[in-house]
Design an enzyme around this catalytic site. Structure first.
Site, short mmCIF file in Angstrom:
data_model
loop_
_atom_site.label_atom_id
_atom_site.label_comp_id
_atom_site.label_asym_id
_atom_site.label_seq_id
_atom_site.Cartn_x
_atom_site.Cartn_y
_atom_site.Cartn_z
N LYS A 85 -20.40 -68.41 -49.93
CA LYS A 85 -21.86 -68.34 -49.78
C LYS A 85 -22.59 -69.46 -50.52
O LYS A 85 -23.64 -69.92 -50.09
CB LYS A 85 -22.38 -66.98 -50.27
CG LYS A 85 -21.96 -65.80 -49.40
CD LYS A 85 -22.64 -65.79 -48.05
CE LYS A 85 -22.31 -64.54 -47.24
NZ LYS A 85 -22.75 -64.68 -45.83
N GLU A 107 -31.88 -62.00 -47.99
CA GLU A 107 -31.31 -60.68 -47.78
C GLU A 107 -29.92 -60.68 -48.37
O GLU A 107 -29.31 -61.75 -48.52
CB GLU A 107 -31.24 -60.38 -46.27
CG GLU A 107 -29.99 -60.91 -45.54
CD GLU A 107 -29.92 -62.43 -45.46
OE1 GLU A 107 -30.93 -63.10 -45.71
OE2 GLU A 107 -28.82 -62.95 -45.15
N SER A 374 -12.45 -66.28 -47.77
CA SER A 374 -13.87 -66.56 -47.99
C SER A 374 -14.39 -66.12 -49.35
O SER A 374 -15.37 -66.65 -49.84
CB SER A 374 -14.69 -65.92 -46.88
OG SER A 374 -14.43 -64.53 -46.83
#
Lengths: 394, 256
Positions: A85, A107, A374
């Site tokens: 991210k 969000e 990830s």
């Protein structure tokens, strides 16, 4: 393919009140995308702060155990804040700064994107507000505290089903109240154009590095790259620089939850159909009246009723394939990777590991699979223990 | 041309919004009749959607109540058919694009035309994407009503020149819901709209008092009131029609 769409997917289906700001963002991104100063600053942050390039690790034990294709892990879990991210957030937060914004909003589902956004805000001196479904603030209390520690304000969203999609709704509503000094830092390759493109570009560093790394390590390209898909940001990042390599299979793993024949899943491509929601035309889980369905996955990061428009496009032209993976398969893979390689993956990433486990034994020993790992799994330890019947305090 | 122009023929228009099926379809129908009796010139019927991103909490909750009561677009079409047996008041739908796409664009607008709907407002279909529907709204003579926001700036002309039915001017930033104060320079927005089109314009978002209604009706051709009515529906449920009558009457009197 128009500028705002991938085939028929994508577009800008948002209230008029946000259109001027979306156009501003489009312009700003066009300008800074190729701006040397911006790119240098971003690359410096990615290297010195996020810790890039991330490793491409040869999973020797897993390869030996599965007795098939060679398995490599792209270690996005080793980035600062523990997931991919941060790649996108540093890009968008820097863009916000260049646009003269003072405040960013975002969000979050599991809290990974929220933590990354709060981190970037702290680093770059921006005010930060995070919208998170009330349900998720309870499930991920630790991440709520992390965000607050980083100086962000966390708003628990009590509207709708109180999970990720409602957090997106609320962040969009908040943005429509205040665009002048605020940029919405969207966490995935979704939403209205230009977000799917911006987020994909910032995440494409994953496949840019991985492609170079695998050529250096093996002298050839992999047979397949595998990544989990919720909205689809790590997978889009993992796929992007392999799209033109026609022999590289692109495989996305969606959350099948308790099974695709139940109503407890989040498998948009497998079970959804075309729709328009959250600013984009794409594939969504919805009922017979076009109401967006509540979705479910053990993984809060994949618990989203839609998928980014570029994925819908890659699926429609059959360039990528999307496979449903159940909670049980993901949890098994979570435990397997921990035991086999000493790496605890995020439960999201474990969906990709699960599919690699299925196909690797059927492949030749000279073939290669790259799994996008990830994120790291520390955040999931308590809930996996609970899944296995053990209650532990975080 | 639809019948929407008729709403603006008798002075300033009072446009009432309610969510279909809140608390049930029968009450919605009765409330439409009562609102017309009280002087409403046009009714906006909200087709409930699970995720109405342009709505504040009041209308979000009405959407949830309506969906819980089993409301769907088929039942709403039946209700409109019923309304049309007794009333010729201009009617427009307000809904999000997904339920329409799901129904099928052609089938949806064909049905709108059959039952007597005059126009449609779709908050998540901006100017850039209107070609999505244009073919069908034109074919079936349904006015696709455009919204203009305080942030629209240079987009105003572009939007206004294609306007059908009426131009929906969003009074202030944010989502729907009652507001104490509205500070946007609406006069210049309306001025620009009027320079560009002869289509009437109405102001909505946040209006709930007679004083606001009076002030904003003077600036434009009408006012749109949603959340204030939906609040009455939330409070009185099946008994709402008479309370909505009183409220609409008071508001309509304030803009005469």
């Amino acid at each position: 393919m128009t500028e705002t769409k991938f085939g028929i997917f994508g577009g800008q289906y948002i209230p008029e009140i946000l259109m001027t700001e979306i156009k501003n963002l489009e312009e700003a991104y066009k300008k800074y995308k190729n701006d040397e100063k911006f790119q240098n600053e971003l690359n410096k942050l990615l290297k010195d702060y996020a810790g890039r390039p991330s490793l491409l690790y040869f999973a020797k034990n897993m390869t030996e155990d599965l007795k098939g294709a060679k398995i490599y892990l792209k270690r996005e879990d080793l980035n600062h804040t523990g997931s991919h991210k941060i790649n996108n957030v540093l890009g968008q937060a820097l863009l916000a700064k260049y646009m003269g914004k003072k405040r960013i909003i975002a969000e979050t589902g599991a809290g990974q994107h929220g933590v990354a956004t709060a981190t970037a805000a702290a680093l770059l001196g921006l005010e930060c507000e995070i919208f998170m479904g009330k349900e998720d603030t309870i499930r991920q209390a630790l991440n709520v505290y992390r965000m607050e520690l980083l100086g962000a304000k966390v708003n628990a969203v009590t509207t709708g089903t109180q999970v990720l999609k409602d957090a997106v709704n609320e962040a969009m509503r908040e943005w429509s109240k205040r665009t002048e000094d605020t940029l919405y830092v969207l966490g995935s390759v979704m939403g209205p154009h230009p977000f799917p493109t911006i987020v994909r570009d910032f995440q494409s560093v994953i496949s840019k590095e991985a492609r170079e790394q695998i050529l250096e390590a093996e002298g050839k390209l992999p047979s397949a790259v595998i990544a989990c898909v919720g909205g689809g940001s790590n997978s889009m990042g993992m796929f992007y620089n392999f799209i033109n390599d026609k022999d590289v299979k692109l495989i996305g793993c969606e959350a099948a939850g308790l099974g695709i024949d139940t109503d407890k899943h989040a498998a948009s491509i497998t079970k959804g159909r075309i729709g328009i929601f959250h600013g984009m035309k794409s594939i969504f889980c919805q009922d017979e009246n076009g109401q967006i369905s509540p979705v479910y996955s053990i993984s809060a990061g994949l618990d989203y009723p839609g998928i980014g428009p570029e994925h819908a496009y890659l699926n429609s032209i059959k360039r990528a394939q999307y496979i449903p993976i159940t909670d049980e398969e993901a949890v098994e893979a979570f435990e397997y990777l921990s035991r086999t390689e000493g790496i605890i993956p995020a439960i999201e990433s474990a969906h990709a590991v699960a599919y690699a486990k299925k196909i690797a034994p059927k492949m030749n020993k000279d073939e290669i699979i790259i799994i996008c790992l990830s994120g790291r799994g520390d955040k999931d330890v308590a809930s996996i223990a609970k899944y296995r019947g053990r209650i532990i305090n975080e | 041309m639809s019948n929407i122009y008729k709403a603006f023929e008798k002075g300033k228009a009072f446009i009432a919004f309610l969510t279909a099926g809140d608390p049930d379809i029968e009450t919605t129908k009765n409330t439409i009749f009562k609102a017309e009796e009280a002087g409403a010139d046009l009714i906006e019927i909200g087709i409930p959607f699970s995720d109405p991103i342009a709505e504040g909490e009041v209308i979000q909750n009405a959407n949830i109540r309506a969906l819980k009561s089993g409301t769907n677009v088929h039942k709403i079409f039946d209700m409109v058919e019923d309304v049309r047996k007794k009333s010729q008041i201009p009617l427009v739908f307000l809904t999000y694009i997904n339920p329409i796409l799901n129904y099928g664009y052609e089938e949806f607008f064909k049905k709108c035309n059959q039952v007597g709907i005059d126009g449609i407002i779709i908050p998540d279909l901006p100017y850039e994407e209107k070609d999505e529907l244009k073919e069908f709204t034109q074919k079936y003579n349904i006015d696709l009503i455009s919204l203009i926001a305080p942030t629209s700036d240079e987009r105003i002309k572009e939007i206004a020149k294609d306007a059908k039915g009426f131009v929906y001017i969003v009074s202030s930033m944010g989502v729907t819901g009652v507001r104490k104060e509205i500070t946007t320079d609406l006069e210049s927005i309306v001025k620009l709209v009027r320079k560009t089109t002869s289509t009437p314009s109405a102001i909505g978002f946040g209006i709930n008092t007679t004083e606001q209604a009076n002030r904003f009706s003077k600036m434009s051709d009408g006012v749109i009131v949603g959340s204030a009515i939906v609040k009455i529906m939330a409070k009185y449920g099946k008994d709402s029609p008479k309370y909505v009558y009183d409220y609409v009457k008071e508001m309509k009197d304030a803009i005469r």
